[in-house]
Design a protein around this motif. Sequence first.
Motif, PDB file in Angstrom:
ATOM      1  N   GLU A 136      20.647  51.434  59.066  1.00 57.85           N
ATOM      2  CA  GLU A 136      20.940  50.075  58.600  1.00 57.85           C
ATOM      3  C   GLU A 136      22.236  50.087  57.816  1.00 57.85           C
ATOM      4  OE1 GLU A 136      18.001  47.863  56.424  1.00 57.85           O
ATOM      5  OE2 GLU A 136      16.383  48.900  57.443  1.00 57.85           O
ATOM      6  N   LEU A 137      23.015  49.005  57.961  1.00 57.71           N
ATOM      7  CA  LEU A 137      24.221  48.871  57.137  1.00 57.71           C
ATOM      8  C   LEU A 137      23.824  48.692  55.684  1.00 57.71           C
ATOM      9  CD1 LEU A 137      26.708  46.560  59.073  1.00 57.71           C
ATOM     10  CD2 LEU A 137      27.097  48.902  58.314  1.00 57.71           C
ATOM     11  N   LYS A 138      24.498  49.401  54.807  1.00 54.59           N
ATOM     12  CA  LYS A 138      24.295  49.285  53.366  1.00 54.59           C
ATOM     13  C   LYS A 138      25.658  49.297  52.686  1.00 54.59           C
ATOM     14  CE  LYS A 138      19.750  49.438  53.059  1.00 54.59           C
ATOM     15  NZ  LYS A 138      18.940  48.454  52.354  1.00 54.59           N
ATOM     16  N   ILE A 139      25.709  48.677  51.523  1.00 50.78           N
ATOM     17  CA  ILE A 139      26.941  48.651  50.739  1.00 50.78           C
ATOM     18  C   ILE A 139      26.944  49.859  49.807  1.00 50.78           C
ATOM     19  CG2 ILE A 139      28.314  47.371  49.058  1.00 50.78           C
ATOM     20  CD1 ILE A 139      26.807  44.812  50.087  1.00 50.78           C
ATOM     21  N   LYS A 140      27.915  50.725  49.996  1.00 54.60           N
ATOM     22  CA  LYS A 140      28.091  51.844  49.069  1.00 54.60           C
ATOM     23  C   LYS A 140      28.941  51.396  47.886  1.00 54.60           C
ATOM     24  CE  LYS A 140      29.645  56.592  48.676  1.00 54.60           C
ATOM     25  NZ  LYS A 140      30.246  57.730  49.354  1.00 54.60           N
ATOM     26  N   GLU A 141      29.918  50.517  48.172  1.00 57.02           N
ATOM     27  CA  GLU A 141      30.756  49.979  47.096  1.00 57.02           C
ATOM     28  C   GLU A 141      31.258  48.601  47.489  1.00 57.02           C
ATOM     29  OE1 GLU A 141      33.657  52.518  44.920  1.00 57.02           O
ATOM     30  OE2 GLU A 141      35.109  51.035  45.650  1.00 57.02           O
ATOM     31  N   LYS A 142      31.204  47.700  46.533  1.00 58.80           N
ATOM     32  CA  LYS A 142      31.800  46.368  46.688  1.00 58.80           C
ATOM     33  C   LYS A 142      32.710  46.158  45.492  1.00 58.80           C
ATOM     34  CE  LYS A 142      30.885  41.413  46.980  1.00 58.80           C
ATOM     35  NZ  LYS A 142      29.859  40.353  47.035  1.00 58.80           N
ATOM     36  N   LYS A 143      34.000  45.992  45.782  1.00 59.57           N
ATOM     37  CA  LYS A 143      34.975  45.734  44.723  1.00 59.57           C
ATOM     38  C   LYS A 143      35.513  44.325  44.913  1.00 59.57           C
ATOM     39  CE  LYS A 143      38.238  48.749  43.401  1.00 59.57           C
ATOM     40  NZ  LYS A 143      39.550  49.471  43.392  1.00 59.57           N
ATOM     41  N   VAL A 144      35.425  43.521  43.856  1.00 64.65           N
ATOM     42  CA  VAL A 144      35.908  42.141  43.855  1.00 64.65           C
ATOM     43  C   VAL A 144      37.249  42.129  43.124  1.00 64.65           C
ATOM     44  CG1 VAL A 144      35.425  39.768  43.163  1.00 64.65           C
ATOM     45  CG2 VAL A 144      33.521  41.297  43.769  1.00 64.65           C
ATOM     46  N   ILE A 145      38.324  41.875  43.873  1.00 57.30           N
ATOM     47  CA  ILE A 145      39.663  41.832  43.279  1.00 57.30           C
ATOM     48  C   ILE A 145      40.047  40.359  43.152  1.00 57.30           C
ATOM     49  CG2 ILE A 145      42.081  42.479  43.553  1.00 57.30           C
ATOM     50  CD1 ILE A 145      41.007  44.814  45.363  1.00 57.30           C
ATOM     51  N   LEU A 146      39.992  39.856  41.930  1.00 56.87           N
ATOM     52  CA  LEU A 146      40.316  38.448  41.699  1.00 56.87           C
ATOM     53  C   LEU A 146      41.815  38.218  41.788  1.00 56.87           C
ATOM     54  CD1 LEU A 146      37.848  37.841  38.766  1.00 56.87           C
ATOM     55  CD2 LEU A 146      37.717  36.813  41.042  1.00 56.87           C
ATOM     56  N   LYS A 147      42.205  37.189  42.507  1.00 60.99           N
ATOM     57  CA  LYS A 147      43.618  36.810  42.648  1.00 60.99           C
ATOM     58  C   LYS A 147      43.837  35.524  41.850  1.00 60.99           C
ATOM     59  CE  LYS A 147      44.911  40.021  45.577  1.00 60.99           C
ATOM     60  NZ  LYS A 147      46.039  40.889  45.401  1.00 60.99           N
ATOM     61  N   LEU A 148      43.674  35.658  40.561  1.00 60.97           N
ATOM     62  CA  LEU A 148      43.815  34.544  39.626  1.00 60.97           C
ATOM     63  C   LEU A 148      44.769  34.972  38.516  1.00 60.97           C
ATOM     64  CD1 LEU A 148      40.008  33.736  39.194  1.00 60.97           C
ATOM     65  CD2 LEU A 148      41.626  32.419  40.563  1.00 60.97           C
ATOM     66  N   ASP A 149      45.399  34.006  37.871  1.00 63.75           N
ATOM     67  CA  ASP A 149      46.209  34.320  36.693  1.00 63.75           C
ATOM     68  C   ASP A 149      45.316  34.593  35.488  1.00 63.75           C
ATOM     69  OD1 ASP A 149      48.554  33.894  38.115  1.00 63.75           O
ATOM     70  OD2 ASP A 149      48.677  31.793  37.531  1.00 63.75           O
ATOM     71  N   SER A 150      44.198  33.878  35.446  1.00 67.48           N
ATOM     72  CA  SER A 150      43.233  34.035  34.360  1.00 67.48           C
ATOM     73  C   SER A 150      41.930  33.390  34.821  1.00 67.48           C
ATOM     74  CB  SER A 150      43.733  33.354  33.080  1.00 67.48           C
ATOM     75  OG  SER A 150      43.807  31.957  33.281  1.00 67.48           O
ATOM     76  N   LEU A 151      40.937  33.451  33.982  1.00 66.96           N
ATOM     77  CA  LEU A 151      39.654  32.835  34.309  1.00 66.96           C
ATOM     78  C   LEU A 151      39.566  31.408  33.769  1.00 66.96           C
ATOM     79  CD1 LEU A 151      37.075  35.711  33.860  1.00 66.96           C
ATOM     80  CD2 LEU A 151      37.907  34.699  35.978  1.00 66.96           C
ATOM     81  N   ARG A 152      40.638  30.693  33.807  1.00 72.36           N
ATOM     82  CA  ARG A 152      40.636  29.301  33.378  1.00 72.36           C
ATOM     83  C   ARG A 152      40.572  28.412  34.594  1.00 72.36           C
ATOM     84  NH1 ARG A 152      41.332  29.480  28.103  1.00 72.36           N
ATOM     85  NH2 ARG A 152      42.590  31.092  27.213  1.00 72.36           N
ATOM     86  N   PRO A 153      39.855  27.341  34.613  1.00 73.82           N
ATOM     87  CA  PRO A 153      39.173  26.736  33.478  1.00 73.82           C
ATOM     88  C   PRO A 153      37.795  27.318  33.185  1.00 73.82           C
ATOM     89  CG  PRO A 153      38.918  25.310  35.362  1.00 73.82           C
ATOM     90  CD  PRO A 153      39.777  26.476  35.797  1.00 73.82           C
ATOM     91  N   GLN A 154      37.224  28.109  34.110  1.00 72.70           N
ATOM     92  CA  GLN A 154      35.837  28.553  33.919  1.00 72.70           C
ATOM     93  C   GLN A 154      35.662  29.482  32.725  1.00 72.70           C
ATOM     94  OE1 GLN A 154      37.835  29.231  36.489  1.00 72.70           O
ATOM     95  NE2 GLN A 154      37.351  31.104  37.535  1.00 72.70           N
ATOM     96  N   GLY A 155      36.629  30.332  32.443  1.00 70.76           N
ATOM     97  CA  GLY A 155      36.573  31.164  31.252  1.00 70.76           C
ATOM     98  C   GLY A 155      35.680  32.378  31.342  1.00 70.76           C
TER      99      GLY A 155
END
Length: 161
Positions: A136-155
């Motif tokens: 079965e397919l399984k995730i060994k690693e998941k990396k989330v690379i955000l392409k944002l200047d900052s976490l605004r407006p959500q913060g």
Amino acid sequence: MKKSLQEIEDFLYHEAELLDEWKLEEWAALFSSEGMYLIPPIGNPNADHNKSVYFAHDDRDRLEQRAKRLLKREAHVEYPHSTTVRNLHNIRIKDLDEQSNSATVRCNFTTYRTKREKLDCYVGVLEYILILENNELKIKEKKVILKLDSLRPQGKISIIL
């Protein structure tokens, strides 16, 4: 690894659907026994986790705990749950390693989150290392690379991306 691009795409779409439906324990089960969920600092995707503050640096046990905690009423920031819609774009296999029976997969993502009449948008790149575990397919690693200047407006990041 003997999985087609279509099978890998279907797996990633299934993962996105589980997250949008708040089936977080089922989502955690997609990870291998040595699975990792990573969100490095904005602008520094290859940061050393020992020297930089990650938004998430979870091994399998920790990501299971995160999933269970977010489903509880006590997780005030996400109760009631946000509504999310995830889109995956440009899914591509970057590397197939027959020796380790793994595939490195990369795609762009957009996640829209609404809560209390506010809309937040997270965009970036997802990098996966997928393996076969008991065929079965399984995730060994998941990396989330955000392409944002900052976490605004959500913060903040209160959902699983």
